[in-house]
Design an enzyme around this catalytic site. Structure first.
Site, mmCIF file in Angstrom:
data_model
loop_
_atom_site.group_PDB
_atom_site.id
_atom_site.type_symbol
_atom_site.label_atom_id
_atom_site.label_comp_id
_atom_site.label_asym_id
_atom_site.label_seq_id
_atom_site.Cartn_x
_atom_site.Cartn_y
_atom_site.Cartn_z
ATOM 1 N N GLU A 44 0.940 -1.164 0.032
ATOM 2 C CA GLU A 44 0.037 -0.143 0.059
ATOM 3 C C GLU A 44 0.997 1.324 -0.130
ATOM 4 O O GLU A 44 1.872 1.245 0.848
ATOM 5 C CB GLU A 44 -0.883 -0.127 1.384
ATOM 6 C CG GLU A 44 -2.207 -0.948 1.108
ATOM 7 C CD GLU A 44 -3.240 -0.902 2.309
ATOM 8 O OE1 GLU A 44 -2.935 0.180 3.059
ATOM 9 O OE2 GLU A 44 -4.044 -1.603 2.139
ATOM 10 N N ASP A 91 -5.733 9.829 9.516
ATOM 11 C CA ASP A 91 -4.435 9.269 9.923
ATOM 12 C C ASP A 91 -3.997 10.057 11.041
ATOM 13 O O ASP A 91 -4.154 11.025 11.335
ATOM 14 C CB ASP A 91 -3.543 9.727 8.816
ATOM 15 C CG ASP A 91 -3.606 8.795 7.595
ATOM 16 O OD1 ASP A 91 -3.609 7.483 7.655
ATOM 17 O OD2 ASP A 91 -3.741 9.493 6.511
#
Length: 268
Positions: free
Chosen positions: A49, A60
């Site tokens: 990824e 995040d």
């Protein structure tokens, strides 16, 4: 998309779990991205990824936020990310690459134009954190047309109605977020609760189910992999690479970090 399907089919046939590392493109340096990708494959990565740096990465935690900021400061935009994948494909034609990011850069680029460019570069799937499944129909149709998987996210707070939609439309793999929070918050990881949900999802989904968020080492990876088809490790790896000053150091750190996780998964 075919590379992802082939990868999971081979893993399943051999009774193995997928190890999926996440790194931010352009961090710890522009020059290190592709060498680190190759290093991760050598250490046992099944899928990579690759994070597309974004100025407002709302899902995040601090580690990946700072990583994204550093990468953007070096000029690591979408064009750079696609070029990195293209360069990676010169030596590796088999390891699936999934881009993980946010909708805004894709919309600015143009969804169809992006999808065609991504496939031409060698991208296999895209995970858009802020694309609600109820609004994903047009994007999925375009991606499917060009052979790009739209990877979906599910979490402990996802409604049953939405889960039905995700499971019925899953492409590539379904990414299960092991807790409701931001990346890197490993103190919130509850493997028992996640395992129950993972078992349910694997019975319902038309694609493999992988678990991420909170996985930081071999022990947490092995524990989460018991009831998943694979695991994703991101923040801990990004942190390990953050201050690698040279490409060689970044490669060595990537391999040293990931190899114990591969070993732990293969012992299960």
């Amino acid at each position: 998309m075919r590379r992802i399907d082939s990868c999971f089919a081979e893993l399943r046939a051999n009774g193995r779990k997928a190890l999926i590392p996440f790194i931010t493109a352009g961090d710890p340096s522009l020059e290190a991205t592709v060498p680190v990708m190759h290093a991760l494959v050598r250490a046992g990565a099944d899928v990579i990824e690759l994070g597309v740096p974004f100025s407002d990465p709302m899902a995040d935690g601090p580690t990946i936020q700072r990583s994204s900021e550093r990468a953007l400061g070096r000029g690591a935009g979408l064009a750079y990310v696609l070029e990195a994948v293209h360069e990676f494909r010169r030596e590796d034609a088999t390891t699936p690459v999934v881009l993980m990011g946010y909708l805004n850069p894709i919309e600015i680029h143009g969804t169809r134009r992006f999808a065609e460019a991504a496939v031409a570069a060698g991208v296999d799937g895209v995970l858009l954190v802020d694309l609600p499944p109820e609004e994903a129909g047009e994007t999925r149709a375009i991606f499917t047309e060009v052979g790009l998987a739209l990877i979906a996210l599910a979490s402990p707070t996802t409604s049953e109605q939405r889960l039905d939609m995700l499971c019925s439309t899953a492409q590539g793999y379904l990414y299960y977020v092991s807790f409701a929070g931001v990346t890197g918050a490993s103190n919130l990881l509850d493997t028992h609760a996640a395992s129950d949900r993972l078992r349910q999802l694997r019975q319902r989904a038309g694609a493999p189910v992988v678990a991420g968020f909170g996985i930081k080492d071999a022990a947490s990876a092995a524990a989460m992999a018991v009831d998943a088809d694979g695991v994703v490790v991101g923040s801990a790896l990004v942190a390990a690479l953050a201050d690698a000053g040279e490409v060689r150091s970044a490669r060595e750190r990537a391999e040293a970090f990931l190899a114990p996780l591969r070993q732990a998964l293969d012992q299960k």
